[in-house]
Design a protein around this motif. Structure first.
Motif, PDB file in Angstrom:
ATOM      1  N   ASP A 110     -21.743 -12.630 -11.741  1.00 47.66           N
ATOM      2  CA  ASP A 110     -21.253 -13.831 -11.073  1.00 47.66           C
ATOM      3  C   ASP A 110     -19.954 -14.284 -11.739  1.00 47.66           C
ATOM      4  O   ASP A 110     -19.769 -14.118 -12.953  1.00 47.66           O
ATOM      5  CB  ASP A 110     -22.340 -14.930 -11.203  1.00 47.66           C
ATOM      6  N   ILE A 111     -19.102 -14.930 -10.950  1.00 51.41           N
ATOM      7  CA  ILE A 111     -17.802 -15.400 -11.445  1.00 51.41           C
ATOM      8  C   ILE A 111     -17.951 -16.387 -12.619  1.00 51.41           C
ATOM      9  O   ILE A 111     -17.031 -16.557 -13.406  1.00 51.41           O
ATOM     10  CB  ILE A 111     -16.995 -16.023 -10.268  1.00 51.41           C
ATOM     11  N   ASP A 125     -15.937 -15.651  -3.231  1.00 54.40           N
ATOM     12  CA  ASP A 125     -16.701 -16.545  -2.372  1.00 54.40           C
ATOM     13  C   ASP A 125     -16.063 -17.932  -2.386  1.00 54.40           C
ATOM     14  O   ASP A 125     -15.503 -18.352  -3.411  1.00 54.40           O
ATOM     15  CB  ASP A 125     -18.139 -16.698  -2.909  1.00 54.40           C
ATOM     16  N   GLU A 177     -29.362 -19.763  -0.577  1.00 52.35           N
ATOM     17  CA  GLU A 177     -28.473 -19.264   0.478  1.00 52.35           C
ATOM     18  C   GLU A 177     -29.276 -18.661   1.630  1.00 52.35           C
ATOM     19  O   GLU A 177     -29.052 -18.962   2.798  1.00 52.35           O
ATOM     20  CB  GLU A 177     -27.526 -18.174  -0.061  1.00 52.35           C
ATOM     21  N   ARG A 232     -16.146 -23.778 -11.033  1.00 54.57           N
ATOM     22  CA  ARG A 232     -17.108 -24.517 -11.847  1.00 54.57           C
ATOM     23  C   ARG A 232     -16.635 -24.487 -13.302  1.00 54.57           C
ATOM     24  O   ARG A 232     -15.839 -23.593 -13.654  1.00 54.57           O
ATOM     25  CB  ARG A 232     -18.494 -23.859 -11.723  1.00 54.57           C
ATOM     26  N   CYS A 242     -23.214 -25.532  -7.084  1.00 51.94           N
ATOM     27  CA  CYS A 242     -22.062 -25.249  -6.208  1.00 51.94           C
ATOM     28  C   CYS A 242     -21.939 -26.309  -5.110  1.00 51.94           C
ATOM     29  O   CYS A 242     -20.857 -26.856  -4.872  1.00 51.94           O
ATOM     30  CB  CYS A 242     -22.223 -23.882  -5.546  1.00 51.94           C
ATOM     31  N   GLY A 278     -16.651 -19.086  -5.797  1.00 51.22           N
ATOM     32  CA  GLY A 278     -17.720 -18.194  -6.245  1.00 51.22           C
ATOM     33  C   GLY A 278     -17.238 -16.768  -6.169  1.00 51.22           C
ATOM     34  O   GLY A 278     -16.059 -16.504  -5.940  1.00 51.22           O
ATOM     35  N   TYR A 337     -31.093 -24.647  -8.748  1.00 53.12           N
ATOM     36  CA  TYR A 337     -30.590 -23.367  -9.294  1.00 53.12           C
ATOM     37  C   TYR A 337     -29.081 -23.421  -9.172  1.00 53.12           C
ATOM     38  O   TYR A 337     -28.524 -24.418  -8.705  1.00 53.12           O
ATOM     39  CB  TYR A 337     -31.206 -22.168  -8.536  1.00 53.12           C
ATOM     40  N   SER A 376     -29.179 -16.317  -8.195  1.00 54.83           N
ATOM     41  CA  SER A 376     -28.182 -16.008  -9.210  1.00 54.83           C
ATOM     42  C   SER A 376     -28.707 -16.364 -10.614  1.00 54.83           C
ATOM     43  O   SER A 376     -28.511 -15.614 -11.573  1.00 54.83           O
ATOM     44  CB  SER A 376     -26.934 -16.824  -8.878  1.00 54.83           C
TER      45      SER A 376
HETATM   46  C1  GLC Z   1     -22.799 -16.895  -4.633  1.00 53.16           C
HETATM   47  C2  GLC Z   1     -21.506 -17.037  -5.406  1.00 53.16           C
HETATM   48  C3  GLC Z   1     -21.772 -17.253  -6.856  1.00 53.16           C
HETATM   49  C4  GLC Z   1     -22.708 -18.432  -7.027  1.00 53.16           C
HETATM   50  C5  GLC Z   1     -23.977 -18.217  -6.252  1.00 53.16           C
HETATM   51  C6  GLC Z   1     -24.871 -19.452  -6.321  1.00 53.16           C
HETATM   52  O1  GLC Z   1     -23.420 -15.709  -4.952  1.00 53.16           O
HETATM   53  O2  GLC Z   1     -20.694 -15.893  -5.250  1.00 53.16           O
HETATM   54  O3  GLC Z   1     -20.566 -17.451  -7.559  1.00 53.16           O
HETATM   55  O4  GLC Z   1     -22.987 -18.673  -8.376  1.00 53.16           O
HETATM   56  O5  GLC Z   1     -23.680 -17.954  -4.908  1.00 53.16           O
HETATM   57  O6  GLC Z   1     -26.043 -19.258  -5.663  1.00 53.16           O
END
Ligand code: GLC
Length: 428
Positions: A95-96, A142, A253, A378, A201, A307, A196, A71
């Motif tokens: 992204d949010i 998310d 992820e 966040r 998160c 997210g 990152y 991201s």
């Molecule tokens: C996911 C979430 C996003 C977040 C990201 C972090 O994509 O939707 O909001 O920033 O993961 O890796």
């Protein structure tokens, strides 16, 4: 017999206009738009299918731009394109946490969204509204979740852990037993530890569950330097080498999902998209996975980070009307439902969570809905344009503790003073 003529809606509209107004207008030439799509898990394929459906409907073409997996790297790419006022990108997946950072380069979608926006979760609509302008349409939501191996919990007669302490104990027990049974690569718990956005998160979840606040509060106050936050970071540090592999400090992820999907982890922290991927025919853990809310901290609180992604139109698009039409199509009810079925992406349209087809595919819909509804944002709204820098300071500090052995108390003290130097009073 003559061949039937096929027109997309836009070309047909142009023709109808010409007929109605009685003058000869050549049908508008088909345009080519560029869109940056979802790129994680099976996201790219399913996004392309949605785009294809719009192409058939409209008669126009869309080129898909590949996005980096991280991201944070995507944001860098967008900033470069938008700073140069490039018309190369029409539709952006954002992204949010980016509305405050990118708002000035994005079009206001309030008018085209007037009828449909009421269907979406109000908190996301609020998040995407900057200075009264709706700068992006909600696409998927998310929330951090705990994935667990149903078969292993059953084999060792363990319950789904309700607290971090239970998670650590169960992870250890199953990991050690599986290693003794000839699976030396088994680990207890995998998550996102690379420096990152994803680490911000995960860290926010630990901190909230310990009652340590949310780093910078909605009021603008920096609260990160407190004993609960320090204890939360200490807990995560202790996992490394014990129940989490040392390589977790460079996992995003997809790396953490791969370890779990290969059958090498008992528990995984990740977002809703993982459900569809781990249950795909080629997955080693197909039908062996369950979903739960993340474990509670020592005083009973659960931390789940909010997210998700939105679709926005660049101010520098040369085809903005078409780009808006594409965004409305891609974020509409039918497309969100299709994506939820194929990808497990959680819709931003609340009523879809009771849809029988969705419930049949993922029985954990209620956990997903509840996690999304209670998730902690966040501090991106309050810190606005400075969020990118704020988050980078957070993940650097946390990574220092996890990967470089720095003392958490010293780390959060320094973080608090860095963050405080970035704002004056409540104004960021
Ligand atoms: C996911 C979430 C996003 C977040 C990201 C972090 O994509 O939707 O909001 O920033 O993961 O890796």
């Amino acid at each position: 017999m003559s061949k039937p003529l096929l027109f997309g809606r836009a070309r047909l509209n142009a023709l109808v206009t010409a007929l109605v107004f009685g003058f000869a207008v050549a049908p508008a030439a088909a345009a080519t738009l560029t869109m940056a799509c979802d790129s994680i898990g099976h996201g790219n394929t399913v996004c392309k299918e949605g785009v294809k459906a719009w192409e058939r409907k409209s008669g126009h073409t869309v080129k898909i731009l590949s996005l980096p997996a991280s991201s944070s790297e995507r944001l860098v790419m967008y900033r470069q394109l938008l700073a140069s006022q490039s018309p190369l990108l029409d539709v952006l997946t954002i992204d949010i946490v980016w509305p405050g950072i990118l708002a000035e380069s994005l079009l206001d979608l309030s008018a085209p969204a007037a009828a449909s926006i009421k269907e979406h979760f109000p908190a996301i609509v609020k998040n995407n509204t900057v200075g009264g302008r709706l700068i992006a349409m909600p696409w998927f939501i998310d929330a951090g979740l705990l994935y667990y191996r149903k078969d292993l919990l059953e084999k060792y007669q363990q319950r789904v852990p309700g607290t971090w302490a239970e998670l650590a104990a169960t992870a250890r027990l199953i990991q050690d037993a599986e290693r003794s049974a000839g699976r030396p690569r088994m680990w207890g718990y995998v998550w996102q530890g690379k420096p990152y956005e994803g680490l911000t998160c995960d860290a926010l979840e630990w901190i909230v569950s310990y009652g340590g606040g949310s780093i910078v509060e909605p009021s603008g106050a920096v609260t990160v330097d407190n004993p609960a936050t320090i204890a939360a970071l200490r807990m995560a540090k202790q996992w490394i080498g014990a129940i989490s592999p040392p390589s977790v400090v460079s996992a995003r992820e997809e790396e953490s999902r791969a370890m779990f999907q290969d059958g090498n982890a008992v528990f995984l922290r990740n977002w809703p998209y993982v459900w569809a991927v781990v249950n795909a025919p080629d997955s080693a853990v197909r039908n062996k996975v369950g979903i739960a809310v993340l474990p509670r901290g020592p005083h009973g609180a659960v931390g789940t980070t909010l997210g998700g992604h939105q679709l926005a139109v660049s101010k520098f698009s040369r085809n903005s009307a078409l780009a808006i039409d594409l965004v409305m199509f891609m974020t509409g009810r039918d497309e969100q439902k299709r994506r939820a079925i194929l990808l497990g992406r959680s819709p931003t349209i609340g009523s879809l969570y009771q849809d029988p087809q969705l419930l049949a595919i993922n029985p954990y819909q209620e956990i997903l809905r509840a996690a999304a509804a209670s998730a902690t944002p966040r501090p991106s709204t309050v810190t606005g344009r400075k969020y990118e820098q704020v988050s980078a300071e957070v993940w650097k500090t946390v990574s220092g503790v996890l990967a470089e052995g720095k003392d958490p108390a010293t780390g959060v003290k320094a973080l608090a003073s860095t963050l405080n130097a970035m704002h004056s009073g409540a104004a960021w």
